[in-house]
Design an enzyme around this catalytic site. Structure first.
Site, short mmCIF file in Angstrom:
data_model
loop_
_atom_site.label_atom_id
_atom_site.label_comp_id
_atom_site.label_asym_id
_atom_site.label_seq_id
_atom_site.Cartn_x
_atom_site.Cartn_y
_atom_site.Cartn_z
N ASP A 184 38.18 31.72 33.12
CA ASP A 184 39.37 31.52 33.94
C ASP A 184 38.90 30.78 35.21
O ASP A 184 37.72 30.88 35.58
CB ASP A 184 39.97 32.87 34.31
CG ASP A 184 41.06 32.74 35.36
OD1 ASP A 184 41.98 31.95 35.15
OD2 ASP A 184 40.95 33.42 36.41
MG LIG Z 1 42.73 33.96 37.56
#
Ligand SMILES: [Mg+2]
Length: 243
Positions: free
Chosen positions: A12
């Site tokens: 991420d």
């Molecule tokens: Mg994030």
């Protein structure tokens, strides 16, 4: 490529490899200045809450992307009675700034550079393609990745199975047990990863508690802890494994 427990890491970006709140604070301040206004710290914090809420609804499929991009600011303007702001100009400046100001978390560039010899790395991010691409290139992370998957390009955000299946069909590793997702969001990274049948690692640098029933396979408070999970030092620590 050297052997590790996992062959592939899905990263991420916002709140994990890069400090999203820092970029957001700079971007919103710059966007307000561009239309001749000032914004207070309290208003920035309120915007952050509104944005978070819009993204959560987007992840659940309740709000479309276009509505999110403008709706979060319209709500802020409305709550504080801000009138007469040139919205297209404001939005343009905001997205430009959001992609050009960045701060690495935990020396993430060095972590990814080190891991590049051990695992394949891909970015899995919810966001605007132009913004995320620019930020990844400027931050040096782009060149270290084997692939970059952005929700706008894919058409659906994390945690949708559409997003994950699309990414997983494009990564080289086909054995899902050898793929690990690392992210700060339980509702998008961990939920989506678990549903896709890959291993999950929750990054929680602030020590936040888990209010959900989701159980990540791993939890880390610093990105360097990924080395142990991946077992990149195992061969060095074991005398038998030394070569
Ligand atoms: Mg994030």
């Amino acid at each position: 490529m050297k052997t590790t427990r996992f062959t592939t890491v899905l990263w991420d970006v916002d709140g994990t490899l890069l400090d999203f709140l820092y970029s957001q604070r700079c971007a919103i301040t710059r966007a307000f200045h561009s239309v001749g206004r000032e914004i207070t710290q309290e208003q920035i914090e309120r915007y952050s809450q509104i944005n978070e809420s819009f993204w959560k609804r987007h992840e659940r499929g309740e709000v479309e992307r276009e509505e999110l991009l403008t709706g979060r600011f319209l709500q802020l303007f409305d709550e504080y009675g801000m009138e007469g702001i040139d919205l297209p100009a404001f939005l343009q400046e905001f997205q430009d700034a959001l992609g050009s100001v960045f701060l690495h978390r935990d020396d993430s560039l060095a972590v990814c550079r080190f891991l590049a010899g051990y695992v394949r790395q891909y970015v899995v991010t919810n966001g605007v393609t132009a913004t995320q691409t620019k930020k990844l290139k400027l931050s040096g992370l782009w060149d270290l990745m084997d692939g970059v998957f952005i929700s706008e390009e894919i058409g659906k955000p994390k945690p949708s199975s559409f997003f994950f299946e699309s990414c997983l069909s494009r990564v080289e590793e086909k054995d899902r047990r050898k793929i690990l997702i690392v992210g700060d969001s339980l509702s998008s990274d961990i939920k989506g990863g678990k549903e896709a049948g890959i291993a999950t690692c929750w990054y929680r640098p602030d020590g936040s508690v888990n209010p959900t029933g989701l159980k990540p396979d791993y939890e880390i408070s610093d990105l360097h802890m990924i080395y142990d999970i991946l077992g990149v030092f195992d061969r060095w620590q074991s005398p038998q494994g030394r070569s």
